[in-house]
Design a protein around this motif. Structure first.
Motif, mmCIF file in Angstrom:
data_model
loop_
_atom_site.group_PDB
_atom_site.id
_atom_site.type_symbol
_atom_site.label_atom_id
_atom_site.label_comp_id
_atom_site.label_asym_id
_atom_site.label_seq_id
_atom_site.Cartn_x
_atom_site.Cartn_y
_atom_site.Cartn_z
ATOM 1 N N PRO B 3 -40.782 11.250 -38.284
ATOM 2 C CA PRO B 3 -41.045 11.209 -36.918
ATOM 3 C C PRO B 3 -40.090 9.841 -36.017
ATOM 4 O O PRO B 3 -40.174 10.443 -34.809
ATOM 5 C CB PRO B 3 -42.646 10.154 -37.415
ATOM 6 C CG PRO B 3 -42.963 9.744 -38.932
ATOM 7 C CD PRO B 3 -41.840 10.712 -39.290
ATOM 8 N N ASN B 4 -39.611 9.208 -36.471
ATOM 9 C CA ASN B 4 -39.352 8.397 -35.299
ATOM 10 C C ASN B 4 -37.555 8.501 -36.043
ATOM 11 O O ASN B 4 -36.346 7.753 -35.144
ATOM 12 C CB ASN B 4 -39.420 7.026 -36.346
ATOM 13 C CG ASN B 4 -40.786 6.501 -35.454
ATOM 14 O OD1 ASN B 4 -40.302 6.553 -34.219
ATOM 15 N ND2 ASN B 4 -41.409 5.552 -36.200
ATOM 16 N N ALA B 6 -34.285 10.680 -33.669
ATOM 17 C CA ALA B 6 -33.739 11.541 -32.577
ATOM 18 C C ALA B 6 -33.396 12.575 -33.379
ATOM 19 O O ALA B 6 -33.321 13.306 -34.165
ATOM 20 C CB ALA B 6 -32.215 10.910 -32.479
ATOM 21 N N ASN B 7 -34.033 13.439 -31.996
ATOM 22 C CA ASN B 7 -34.263 14.730 -31.991
ATOM 23 C C ASN B 7 -32.529 15.648 -32.776
ATOM 24 O O ASN B 7 -31.508 15.336 -31.630
ATOM 25 C CB ASN B 7 -34.575 15.544 -30.723
ATOM 26 C CG ASN B 7 -33.690 17.415 -31.100
ATOM 27 O OD1 ASN B 7 -34.040 17.760 -32.277
ATOM 28 N ND2 ASN B 7 -34.487 17.608 -29.231
ATOM 29 N N HIS B 9 -31.020 18.095 -32.342
ATOM 30 C CA HIS B 9 -30.847 19.409 -31.241
ATOM 31 C C HIS B 9 -29.730 18.413 -29.971
ATOM 32 O O HIS B 9 -29.436 19.086 -29.484
ATOM 33 C CB HIS B 9 -31.796 19.997 -30.789
ATOM 34 C CG HIS B 9 -32.595 20.914 -31.982
ATOM 35 N ND1 HIS B 9 -32.104 22.199 -32.068
ATOM 36 C CD2 HIS B 9 -33.375 20.595 -33.338
ATOM 37 C CE1 HIS B 9 -32.811 22.929 -33.719
ATOM 38 N NE2 HIS B 9 -33.386 21.624 -34.092
ATOM 39 N N LEU B 10 -30.338 17.446 -30.105
ATOM 40 C CA LEU B 10 -29.474 17.100 -28.733
ATOM 41 C C LEU B 10 -28.487 16.798 -28.930
ATOM 42 O O LEU B 10 -27.745 16.005 -29.780
ATOM 43 C CB LEU B 10 -30.735 14.878 -28.331
ATOM 44 C CG LEU B 10 -30.708 15.287 -26.899
ATOM 45 C CD1 LEU B 10 -31.660 16.627 -26.294
ATOM 46 C CD2 LEU B 10 -31.673 14.069 -26.959
ATOM 47 N N LEU B 14 -25.277 13.830 -24.770
ATOM 48 C CA LEU B 14 -26.403 13.636 -24.150
ATOM 49 C C LEU B 14 -26.720 11.750 -24.545
ATOM 50 O O LEU B 14 -27.076 11.374 -24.143
ATOM 51 C CB LEU B 14 -27.582 13.696 -24.350
ATOM 52 C CG LEU B 14 -28.746 14.159 -23.237
ATOM 53 C CD1 LEU B 14 -27.884 14.411 -21.878
ATOM 54 C CD2 LEU B 14 -29.749 15.280 -23.491
ATOM 55 N N LYS B 15 -26.089 11.861 -25.510
ATOM 56 C CA LYS B 15 -26.459 10.759 -26.102
ATOM 57 C C LYS B 15 -25.784 9.484 -25.841
ATOM 58 O O LYS B 15 -26.413 8.091 -25.723
ATOM 59 C CB LYS B 15 -26.836 10.693 -27.864
ATOM 60 C CG LYS B 15 -27.876 11.019 -28.724
ATOM 61 C CD LYS B 15 -27.957 11.013 -30.078
ATOM 62 C CE LYS B 15 -28.874 12.248 -30.151
ATOM 63 N NZ LYS B 15 -28.154 12.607 -32.239
ATOM 64 N N ARG B 17 -24.078 9.335 -23.062
ATOM 65 C CA ARG B 17 -24.245 8.981 -21.598
ATOM 66 C C ARG B 17 -25.611 8.271 -21.292
ATOM 67 O O ARG B 17 -25.644 7.423 -20.353
ATOM 68 C CB ARG B 17 -24.080 10.599 -21.198
ATOM 69 C CG ARG B 17 -23.112 10.680 -21.281
ATOM 70 C CD ARG B 17 -22.867 11.717 -19.501
ATOM 71 N NE ARG B 17 -24.053 13.058 -19.949
ATOM 72 C CZ ARG B 17 -23.290 13.702 -20.457
ATOM 73 N NH1 ARG B 17 -22.123 14.458 -20.675
ATOM 74 N NH2 ARG B 17 -24.078 15.143 -21.031
ATOM 75 N N SER B 18 -26.659 8.439 -22.574
ATOM 76 C CA SER B 18 -28.157 7.145 -22.571
ATOM 77 C C SER B 18 -27.376 6.011 -23.020
ATOM 78 O O SER B 18 -27.755 5.090 -21.982
ATOM 79 C CB SER B 18 -29.012 8.087 -23.491
ATOM 80 O OG SER B 18 -28.953 7.175 -24.713
ATOM 81 N N LEU B 21 -26.154 4.646 -19.647
ATOM 82 C CA LEU B 21 -27.859 4.506 -18.264
ATOM 83 C C LEU B 21 -28.125 3.139 -18.750
ATOM 84 O O LEU B 21 -28.472 2.036 -17.900
ATOM 85 C CB LEU B 21 -29.001 5.800 -18.456
ATOM 86 C CG LEU B 21 -30.213 5.622 -18.040
ATOM 87 C CD1 LEU B 21 -29.203 5.468 -16.615
ATOM 88 C CD2 LEU B 21 -30.545 7.025 -18.279
ATOM 89 N N LEU B 22 -28.316 2.739 -19.866
ATOM 90 C CA LEU B 22 -29.119 1.446 -20.708
ATOM 91 C C LEU B 22 -27.816 0.464 -20.096
ATOM 92 O O LEU B 22 -28.652 -0.229 -20.084
ATOM 93 C CB LEU B 22 -29.001 1.374 -21.986
ATOM 94 C CG LEU B 22 -30.018 0.887 -22.726
ATOM 95 C CD1 LEU B 22 -31.792 0.810 -21.883
ATOM 96 C CD2 LEU B 22 -30.135 0.948 -24.397
ATOM 97 N N PHE B 24 -26.206 0.503 -17.796
ATOM 98 C CA PHE B 24 -25.903 0.060 -16.234
ATOM 99 C C PHE B 24 -27.482 -0.504 -16.207
ATOM 100 O O PHE B 24 -27.476 -1.832 -15.037
ATOM 101 C CB PHE B 24 -26.018 1.262 -15.862
ATOM 102 C CG PHE B 24 -26.425 1.333 -14.455
ATOM 103 C CD1 PHE B 24 -24.944 1.025 -13.502
ATOM 104 C CD2 PHE B 24 -27.538 2.410 -13.802
ATOM 105 C CE1 PHE B 24 -25.798 0.905 -11.693
ATOM 106 C CE2 PHE B 24 -28.144 2.440 -12.676
ATOM 107 C CZ PHE B 24 -26.610 1.855 -11.908
ATOM 108 N N VAL B 25 -28.609 0.106 -16.684
ATOM 109 C CA VAL B 25 -29.922 -0.738 -16.431
ATOM 110 C C VAL B 25 -30.411 -1.850 -16.981
ATOM 111 O O VAL B 25 -30.237 -3.332 -15.875
ATOM 112 C CB VAL B 25 -31.547 -0.227 -17.234
ATOM 113 C CG1 VAL B 25 -32.196 -0.923 -16.819
ATOM 114 C CG2 VAL B 25 -31.524 1.302 -17.262
ATOM 115 N N ILE B 26 -29.303 -2.750 -18.001
ATOM 116 C CA ILE B 26 -28.605 -3.802 -18.239
ATOM 117 C C ILE B 26 -28.120 -5.248 -17.444
ATOM 118 O O ILE B 26 -28.534 -6.177 -17.305
ATOM 119 C CB ILE B 26 -28.864 -4.284 -19.585
ATOM 120 C CG1 ILE B 26 -30.159 -3.841 -20.627
ATOM 121 C CG2 ILE B 26 -28.200 -5.925 -19.963
ATOM 122 C CD1 ILE B 26 -28.942 -3.434 -22.256
#
Lengths: 363, 608
Positions: B3-4, B6-7, B9-10, B14-15, B17-18, B21-22, B24-26
């Motif tokens: 369940p926990n 990460a997929n 297939h991604l 993309l990982k 770049r995410s 993003l994180l 940037f938010v911080i």
């Protein structure tokens, strides 16, 4: 029974609790800032929250992948709404932004934000083979997004148009742009800024100039900025207590239940309260990005990244405005500011995020 | 199923770049946290001080309004320094007590002061003017009591002054406190409650230019709201002066000639559309609106049966009477049915079936050609033209000339009415009666036009067909709305008839004949109550409100007209007897003023 258990087990409870906490803080602040003039605004906001929960469940219940089929009809609907604003829209202080739906007022430009997220996610999924977007790959999706942005600019609503553009930029970057293209585009935007200045309306220029020099027109837009700063700063470490913010209670701050709601929080709850609020946003946004990473497809991932950037921009711009590091642009604070359409959209976003999280398994 | 995790297939990118993003938010939220730390903890004391004492006040400094000048630079509206008693709502401890103490000092009602201050509470740092333009005695009284009146102060402001009193008051307009609706409309601009804005006339029309930009003073005050030091001062930018096309001297002539009758005079330069005179009587004293008008004064103005606030030159729409015959002539020329030499027999009445329409001259004019028909204002001649043309053909020309339409010279204008068949059907749901075309041809019936429209239309006829937008602000350009290209022959023959009106012993306005003043014109008498008046033999017996409206339009000189003057006297009686002398006076005044200016220029110029 199994079904309900599964929902409970795989629902992202972190997202649910942080959202609830934010909504409660929002309701309290709206109550505090408008209690002087009776509870009607608070009750209206409560009604919107309840309706928003219904929308949240709806956005959660149907598999988000169905949205891919409705990306284009959604586009048509958004454009129709924006055009309707010009035809039958209500004009409030020089801008047409609302359309009336019975007793309610809708602000189609708010819906555009969620549309841009869903549509770009759809486009990215459809063009999975593109690893890094080049100029010619960007041309079409950029035009699709630009059309509603131009319509919003015509209303005129600079704040929303800006946010939509920011979200779109963030999503394009997440989709992957070739490095040289990205550099060229950034250069063009920087060069284009002076031209944009001349396209602004006088009052918008005034606002930006006022920001650069807040005492320029203190009775007008600068008045907000100065009073908001005093409200935030005077909150100190622990704040003046619920319903005891003098700046807000004494009406120094007009519109404090909408765009300047953060000043209310910061004044009444102090540094402790503001940091708690910012932490809640940080947890929520981090969780959303995390859900995006675990999503089973690009579509779901990009929806989450888009929503994360949507909340980030709103939170950052709104709070920056209240603490005087950004011009007054009328961007509300997610889950906290008073405003019906905005609350609905926020909760729908959460519904979508939970949807992506719940359906992350391939089987 | 894991369940926990990460997929897989991604894509890897993309990982990656995410994570950006994180980050940037911080960073963004971190900036906010640091800013809050600085404001609430490090500078918290400072802001708390500010919020507790609210020691900093930002006071607006009003910009002096631009002046209003006539065409020769004579100042019509200016500013003079005045003193206002103002209250800063935030600093008032007990509103009711302050109001009670202040009221007798400034001769105001305590309740009114209290209400004004309470209303101002929504913006507690905007001073509320409770008494405007107080005299020195009142200032002294307030100053002496000041220690008991926290929040009250005296403020020097520019006050509007109208140097010629009620002369041209309707054109100049007046200023008053900005209304709530307008404030909402102008949101985002430099307006705040209590500001004075142009409400009418040029004051409203040129508000943007006249207003200027407010300045400000950032001041520090003590605990009672008394000023202790000025921290910063930015001077206001004064409003721009507005120069008008009006001639104040000629205005005075028109006003004098109108006397105490209710009416209007418009004088215009036919080749340019410049308005030289736009006088309406009775007038009012414009400065009373800038101060706080007492209810008695207001009632007095509103209940005056002669409505002094109305600008009759723009809003007085009346049937034009025989002045309209000029328009009918033009329509007949255009339709090609008018031979100026052909003669029509006037027996004193015109029959249409069983209905008979009388000529104003009961005994008839005999055989009349076009020029005589205009000169003697023969109704029967024009009844014939009206019948032949029909209302729509006349209305088309009238509308082209600008009749029955707002001219746009100032705000708050009436449009008047030029009836057509379609108009009557829409308005009354009835068909047009042929008899109405007959009446229409002599300017009676539904037709209603304003003096400014008549001046515009007649200017167009005289200048060969250029329909010009009348203008009263000197820097507005000459705007040709339409070129009707009236053939020179038609203009000349109409002018010949109009010249006869004054010069010919049989002309309807021969009584004003003055061999030194070369002028032509046309009389008009608009019937108010047809049946009723004809029963009474003596005009003086007719009650005022049933008397006819008197019109006269005149121009001078004949060859190349420099000035067109329209006079209208409400319930004045006959146009030739009442309105024509006013026009003659204005034209005479025009030459007199022109002559003296000419002499002056000659005297001033250095001799070689």
């Amino acid at each position: 029974m199994i079904r309900y258990e599964r929902i409970a087990q795989h629902l992202d409870w972190g997202v649910v609790t942080t959202t609830c906490a934010l909504v409660v803080i929002g309701l309290m602040s709206v109550y505090s800032s408008t209690s002087a003039s009776g509870p009607s605004i608070f009750l209206r906001q409560l009604t919107w929250v309840c309706m928003g929960c219904v929308f949240l469940v709806a956005a959660f219940a149907v598999d988000y992948r169905n949205l891919m089929y409705s990306a284009w009809p959604f586009y048509a609907l958004v454009l129709l709404g924006l055009v309707l604003v010009f035809v039958i829209g209500r004009e409030i202080s020089g801008a047409r932004r609302w359309i009336e739906l019975g007793p309610m007022r809708m602000q189609p430009s708010e819906i555009v934000k969620i549309f841009v997220i869903v549509w770009l996610a759809y486009w990215s999924e459809k063009n999975r083979h593109i690893v890094a977007y080049r100029f010619r790959d960007l041309l079409f999706p950029v035009s699709v997004v630009a059309l509603p942005v131009i319509l919003i600019l015509l209303q005129p609503d600079l704040g929303t148009a800006g946010i939509v553009s920011f979200i779109a930029c963030a999503m394009f970057i997440m989709m992957g742009i070739r490095r040289s293209t990205l550099l060229a585009l950034s250069g063009m935007v920087l060069a284009g800024l002076p031209a944009a200045w001349f396209a602004l309306k006088d009052y918008q220029k005034t606002r930006i100039l006022t920001f650069l020099d807040p005492s320029r027109d203190p009775q007008g837009s600068g008045y907000h900025a100065i009073q908001s700063k005093i409200a935030v700063g005077s909150g100190g470490l622990l704040g003046k207590g619920f319903l005891h913010g003098t700046q807000t209670q004494l009406n120094f701050l007009p519109e404090h239940h909408t765009d300047f709601i953060f000043s209310v929080v910061a004044e009444e709850w102090g540094f402790a309260g503001s940091i708690l609020l910012i932490t809640l946003y940080l947890i929520l946004i981090t969780k959303i990005i995390d859900i995006g990473l675990k999503a089973k497809d690009r579509f779901g991932a990009l929806i989450c990244f888009g929503i994360a950037s949507y909340f980030t921009f709103h939170v950052f711009i709104n709070i920056s405005m209240a603490v005087g590091i950004f011009p007054v642009v009328g961007v509300p604070l997610p889950f906290v500011s008073y405003g019906g359409t905005f609350m609905l959209i926020n909760l729908v976003c959460i519904g979508l995020v939970l949807n992506v999280a719940w359906r992350r398994f391939i089987f | 199923m894991e369940p926990n995790i990460a997929n897989p297939h991604l894509e890897e990118d993309l990982k990656k770049r995410s994570r950006y993003l994180l980050g940037f938010v911080i960073v963004l939220l971190g900036i906010l946290a640091l800013r809050l730390l600085y404001m609430q903890i490090i500078r918290g004391q400072y802001y708390e001080e500010l919020s507790k004492n609210n020691r900093i006040r930002i006071l607006p400094v009003l910009a002096p309004r631009g002046r209003i000048l006539d065409r020769n630079g004579v100042v019509l509206a200016d500013n003079r320094p005045a003193l206002n008693v103002v209250v800063l709502p935030e600093d008032v401890t007990d509103v009711a007590r302050t109001a009670r103490r202040l009221a007798p000092l400034v001769d105001k009602d305590a309740k009114a002061i209290e209400q004004a201050v309470i209303k101002g509470k929504t913006r507690p740092y905007d001073p509320v003017a409770v008494a405007r333009d107080v005299d020195f005695e009142q200032v002294a009284k307030v100053e002496m009591e000041m220690f008991r009146l926290p929040g009250v102060s005296i403020e020097a402001v520019p006050e509007r002054e109208y140097l010629f009193g009620d002369l041209a008051c309707h054109v100049i307009g007046y200023i008053g406190e900005v209304s709530k609706a307008r404030l909402e409309e102008m949101r985002g601009m430099d307006y705040s409650p209590g500001d004075l804005v142009g409400k009418n006339g040029i004051e409203a029309y040129c508000e943007a230019a006249l207003r200027g930009t407010k300045g400000r003073r950032v001041v520090e005050v003590d605990a009672t709201g008394r000023l202790s030091s000025v921290l910063e001062e930015v001077a206001p930018v004064p409003g721009r002066d507005v120069r008008l096309t009006l001639d104040a001297d000629l205005h005075a002539v028109a006003r004098h000639s109108l006397g105490d009758r209710a009416g209007a005079v418009v004088a215009m330069v036919p080749d340019t559309g410049e308005v030289l005179v736009m006088e309406s009587t009775p007038g009012y004293e414009p400065s009373i609106f800038a101060g706080t008008l007492s209810p008695t004064q207001w009632r007095e103005i509103m209940n005056d049966p002669l409505h002094p606030l109305e600008n009759r030159a723009l809003r007085g729409a009346y049937p034009p009477g025989s002045v309209y015959k000029v328009v009918v002539s033009l329509a007949a020329f255009k339709a090609g049915i008018l031979n100026p030499d052909a003669r029509v027999y006037c027996p004193g009445f015109y029959s249409m079936g069983r209905v008979s329409f009388g000529c104003w001259r009961r005994e008839g004019h005999g055989y009349v050609d076009f020029v005589r028909a205009l000169t003697e204002s023969c109704d029967v001649y024009f009844y014939n033209l009206g019948r032949a043309l029909g209302v729509d053909a006349i209305a088309e020309v009238a509308t082209q000339l600008g009749l029955g339409r707002k001219t746009g010279v100032l705000y708050n204008e009436a449009s008047g009415v030029i009836p057509t068949r379609a108009w009557k059907r829409k308005r009354f749901g009835q068909p047009w009666h042929p008899g109405e075309s007959v009446i229409h041809a002599i300017g009676q019936g539904f037709t209603a036009v304003t003096p400014i429209q008549v001046a515009k239309a007649m200017s167009a006829v005289l200048n060969g067909g250029y329909v010009l937008k009348p203008r009263i602000v000197a820097d507005e350009p000459r705007i040709v709305e339409r070129d009707l290209a009236i053939p020179r022959m038609q203009v000349e023959i109409i002018k010949r008839g109009l010249w006869g009106v004054v010069s010919d012993p049989r002309g309807t306005a021969h009584s004003i004949w003055d061999k030194d003043v070369p002028m032509g014109g046309k009389t008009g008498t608009a019937q108010v109550a047809r049946g009723y008046t004809s029963k009474l033999p003596d005009e003086a017996d007719i009650p005022y409100r049933y008397r006819d409206h008197a019109w006269f339009f005149g121009f001078s000189p004949i060859e190349r007209p420099e000035i067109v003057v329209v006079a209208m006297v409400e319930h004045g009686g006959h146009g030739g007897a009442v309105a024509a002398p006013i026009v003659r006076d204005v034209i005479k005044g025009y030459y007199l003023i022109k002559g003296s200016r000419h002499d002056q220029v000659r005297a001033d110029s250095p001799t070689p």
